[in-house]
Scaffold this motif. Structure first.
Motif, PDB file in Angstrom:
ATOM      1  N   GLY A 132       0.824  -1.210   0.000  1.00 18.93           N
ATOM      2  CA  GLY A 132       0.000   0.000   0.000  1.00 18.93           C
ATOM      3  C   GLY A 132       0.855   1.256   0.000  1.00 18.93           C
ATOM      4  N   CYS A 133       1.930   1.238   0.805  1.00 16.84           N
ATOM      5  CA  CYS A 133       2.840   2.387   0.876  1.00 16.84           C
ATOM      6  C   CYS A 133       3.467   2.667  -0.487  1.00 16.84           C
ATOM      7  CB  CYS A 133       3.971   2.110   1.863  1.00 16.84           C
ATOM      8  SG  CYS A 133       3.465   2.135   3.565  1.00 16.84           S
ATOM      9  N   LEU A 134       3.942   1.598  -1.127  1.00 16.14           N
ATOM     10  CA  LEU A 134       4.615   1.769  -2.424  1.00 16.14           C
ATOM     11  C   LEU A 134       3.658   2.372  -3.441  1.00 16.14           C
ATOM     12  CD1 LEU A 134       6.769  -1.485  -2.659  1.00 16.14           C
ATOM     13  CD2 LEU A 134       7.505   0.833  -2.116  1.00 16.14           C
ATOM     14  N   ILE A 135       2.425   1.856  -3.462  1.00 13.28           N
ATOM     15  CA  ILE A 135       1.436   2.394  -4.404  1.00 13.28           C
ATOM     16  C   ILE A 135       1.163   3.873  -4.088  1.00 13.28           C
ATOM     17  CG2 ILE A 135      -0.972   2.234  -5.155  1.00 13.28           C
ATOM     18  CD1 ILE A 135      -0.739  -0.810  -4.679  1.00 13.28           C
ATOM     19  N   ALA A 136       1.011   4.172  -2.781  1.00 14.35           N
ATOM     20  CA  ALA A 136       0.699   5.547  -2.390  1.00 14.35           C
ATOM     21  C   ALA A 136       1.798   6.519  -2.802  1.00 14.35           C
ATOM     22  CB  ALA A 136       0.480   5.621  -0.877  1.00 14.35           C
ATOM     23  N   ARG A 174       2.493   5.923  -7.162  1.00 14.31           N
ATOM     24  CA  ARG A 174       1.375   6.224  -8.042  1.00 14.31           C
ATOM     25  C   ARG A 174       0.694   7.538  -7.666  1.00 14.31           C
ATOM     26  NH1 ARG A 174      -2.867   2.783 -10.921  1.00 14.31           N
ATOM     27  NH2 ARG A 174      -3.738   4.542 -12.045  1.00 14.31           N
ATOM     28  N   TYR A 175       0.466   7.732  -6.361  1.00 12.32           N
ATOM     29  CA  TYR A 175      -0.294   8.910  -5.933  1.00 12.32           C
ATOM     30  C   TYR A 175       0.588  10.016  -5.382  1.00 12.32           C
ATOM     31  CZ  TYR A 175      -4.167   5.820  -6.740  1.00 12.32           C
ATOM     32  OH  TYR A 175      -5.053   4.970  -7.338  1.00 12.32           O
ATOM     33  N   LYS A 176       1.931   9.812  -5.446  1.00 15.58           N
ATOM     34  CA  LYS A 176       2.892  10.865  -5.069  1.00 15.58           C
ATOM     35  C   LYS A 176       2.634  11.419  -3.669  1.00 15.58           C
ATOM     36  CE  LYS A 176       4.328  10.880  -9.438  1.00 15.58           C
ATOM     37  NZ  LYS A 176       5.269   9.812  -9.743  1.00 15.58           N
ATOM     38  N   SER A 205       0.228   4.411   7.669  1.00 15.72           N
ATOM     39  CA  SER A 205       0.637   3.042   8.013  1.00 15.72           C
ATOM     40  C   SER A 205       0.478   2.778   9.498  1.00 15.72           C
ATOM     41  CB  SER A 205       2.088   2.809   7.608  1.00 15.72           C
ATOM     42  OG  SER A 205       2.254   3.051   6.245  1.00 15.72           O
ATOM     43  N   ALA A 206       0.784   3.789  10.312  1.00 15.87           N
ATOM     44  CA  ALA A 206       0.583   3.627  11.750  1.00 15.87           C
ATOM     45  C   ALA A 206      -0.897   3.358  12.035  1.00 15.87           C
ATOM     46  CB  ALA A 206       1.052   4.877  12.484  1.00 15.87           C
ATOM     47  N   ALA A 207      -1.779   4.121  11.362  1.00 22.19           N
ATOM     48  CA  ALA A 207      -3.215   3.906  11.534  1.00 22.19           C
ATOM     49  C   ALA A 207      -3.608   2.511  11.067  1.00 22.19           C
ATOM     50  CB  ALA A 207      -3.994   4.969  10.751  1.00 22.19           C
ATOM     51  N   HIS A 247       6.832   0.132  10.942  1.00 23.01           N
ATOM     52  CA  HIS A 247       7.901  -0.776  10.537  1.00 23.01           C
ATOM     53  C   HIS A 247       7.700  -1.229   9.090  1.00 23.01           C
ATOM     54  CE1 HIS A 247       9.684  -5.036  10.690  1.00 23.01           C
ATOM     55  NE2 HIS A 247      10.694  -4.204  10.567  1.00 23.01           N
ATOM     56  N   ALA A 248       6.455  -1.563   8.760  1.00 22.47           N
ATOM     57  CA  ALA A 248       6.157  -1.973   7.381  1.00 22.47           C
ATOM     58  C   ALA A 248       6.411  -0.827   6.412  1.00 22.47           C
ATOM     59  CB  ALA A 248       4.709  -2.450   7.273  1.00 22.47           C
ATOM     60  N   ALA A 249       6.010   0.395   6.817  1.00 23.85           N
ATOM     61  CA  ALA A 249       6.189   1.555   5.937  1.00 23.85           C
ATOM     62  C   ALA A 249       7.669   1.856   5.717  1.00 23.85           C
ATOM     63  CB  ALA A 249       5.494   2.779   6.534  1.00 23.85           C
ATOM     64  N   VAL A 250       8.465   1.797   6.785  1.00 26.21           N
ATOM     65  CA  VAL A 250       9.894   2.083   6.657  1.00 26.21           C
ATOM     66  C   VAL A 250      10.563   1.022   5.777  1.00 26.21           C
ATOM     67  CG1 VAL A 250      12.069   2.288   7.927  1.00 26.21           C
ATOM     68  CG2 VAL A 250      10.027   3.386   8.812  1.00 26.21           C
ATOM     69  N   THR A 251      10.132  -0.243   5.960  1.00 29.75           N
ATOM     70  CA  THR A 251      10.651  -1.297   5.087  1.00 29.75           C
ATOM     71  C   THR A 251      10.351  -0.974   3.626  1.00 29.75           C
ATOM     72  OG1 THR A 251      10.268  -2.908   6.847  1.00 29.75           O
ATOM     73  CG2 THR A 251      10.620  -3.776   4.642  1.00 29.75           C
ATOM     74  N   ALA A 252       9.116  -0.523   3.365  1.00 27.35           N
ATOM     75  CA  ALA A 252       8.737  -0.183   1.991  1.00 27.35           C
ATOM     76  C   ALA A 252       9.597   0.967   1.471  1.00 27.35           C
ATOM     77  CB  ALA A 252       7.256   0.189   1.925  1.00 27.35           C
TER      78      ALA A 252
END
Lengths: 178, 213
Positions: free
Chosen positions: A151-155, A158-160, A170-172, B126-131
């Motif tokens: 999800g992070c990568l797409i955000a 793709r959505y800058k 992501s925390a949420a 943690h998941a976000a930082v990994t990404a």
């Protein structure tokens, strides 16, 4: 202790090509082998370091220094980490500004860049999935993590979206999923 | 030798250099070229300390040295404006805010550590930082892997890291030697040694930070 922190992170700082991501697994290796922290501590430190502005490696050094020796430790570790950059940039700025027009330098970076790419990818794998065994890879934890990560990568791509917004979301998501 | 007047001018610059980079520090989130644009805005447009042409030198030097591009750029600008003391004060200025922020974050977290929801939130982070690390790896790979040798070096490095206990120092030492040797052999054979990927007509700015190292 302050001297040891400074010297360790000075050495790490000398190798921090690629902005610091590449030395994350080196920091983990060196601090765990000294018994300063375990894998779970490092995951926590890396996550907090990644939330703040600045280089994740320097921020990790700050937190490890703080945990070892308080504010003075944080200062010693951070100073050790940035001093190699400072010294080398001053030398380069004074004598070799047109560095990248030099064929030999280009040849050196031609070989170094792929290594740094591999080091960063390894840092990502190690930081994200380091403690998993093959068995525990099939778990709700890992599935949730992959879901958030993708999800992070797409955000971002793709959505800058701004990286900090992505981290907050992501925390949420973590609160909802875990 | 620098003239005494020049030295005094450099000394007078120091507080301003410190202030400029203290302000840039908190915005160095994520690094990369977004941050170079921030520095350019502050140093070239707002304070008119350097010419836009000098920014290319800054990016080149900052990208070649180890460490974050933000800290390296600060050291470069600080050195140009105020010598060694200027470089040091610029680095301190850009580092202090992030040091304070990361310590505050850590203290806040340790205060609420026992809350299960805080623990869960950190798992999300943690998941976000990994990404973000994976994204940095992809950007680096995109600008550094373009022929058999560079793909080979990356693949072998990754294999060694995953399967053996090799210290990364050996890889960081071996990569440049290999690059230098391969380019030398190609030149001896009369081939044009290609050491960088061809640009597919994108604007150069987009390729900048990961382009170097």
């Amino acid at each position: 202790m302050l001297g040891e922190l400074f010297i360790l992170f000075f050495k790490v700082g000398c190798m921090a090509f690629g902005g610091g991501y590449a030395v994350m697994s080196l920091i983990q290796r060196e601090t765990m082998s000294r018994g300063w922290l375990d894998a779970a501590d490092f995951r926590e430190i890396g996550s907090l370091a990644g939330m703040a502005p600045g280089s994740i490696a320097t921020n990790s050094a700050t937190l490890i220094g703080y945990n070892q020796a308080g504010l003075a430790g944080a200062a010693a570790a951070t100073a050790g980490m940035v001093l190699p950059s400072l010294l080398l940039v001053v030398v380069l700025a004074a004598f070799f500004v047109r560095l990248h027009d030099n064929g030999a330098v280009k040849a050196v970076f031609y070989g170094l860049r792929p290594v740094v790419a591999a080091l960063i990818l390894y840092a990502g794998i190690h930081f994200g999935f380091g403690e998993q065994t093959l068995h525990s890879l099939w778990s709700w934890q890992t599935a949730g993590m992959l879901l958030i990560g993708v999800g992070c990568l797409i955000a971002i791509v793709r959505y800058k979206l701004h990286p900090f917004a992505v981290i907050l979301l992501s925390a949420a998501a973590g609160i909802i999923l875990f | 030798m620098k003239l005494a007047a020049e030295r005094r001018a450099e000394l007078r610059m120091l507080p301003q250099i410190f202030a400029a980079f203290l302000k840039i520090g908190p915005s160095t989130f994520g690094g990369g070229y977004a941050m170079i644009a921030t520095i350019e805005k502050e140093i070239v447009e707002r304070r008119e300390w350097m010419h836009r042409d000098e920014m290319r030198d800054m990016v080149s030097v900052a990208g070649s040295a180890p460490g974050g591009v933000a800290v390296n750029s600060a050291a470069f600008v600080g050195y140009r404006l105020g010598g060694l003391a200027g470089a040091a004060i610029a680095v301190i200025g850009i580092t202090l805010p992030t040091l304070a922020i990361v310590l505050l974050l850590s203290l806040t977290f340790s205060f609420f550590r026992d809350q299960p929801k805080v623990e869960a939130a950190l798992k999300g982070v943690h998941a976000a930082v990994t990404a973000l690390i994976m994204l940095a790896a992809w950007k680096m790979a995109r600008t550094s892997l373009f022929d058999a040798v560079s793909f080979g070096i990356a693949a072998v490095s990754l294999g060694l890291l995953l399967l053996t206990d090799i210290h990364s120092l050996w890889l960081i030492a071996a990569g440049p030697i290999l690059g230098f040797t391969v380019s030398g052999i190609r030149r001896m054979r009369g081939m044009e040694p290609r050491t960088e990927p061809e640009h597919k007509s994108q604007n150069e700015q987009a390729m900048l930070p990961e382009y170097y190292i």
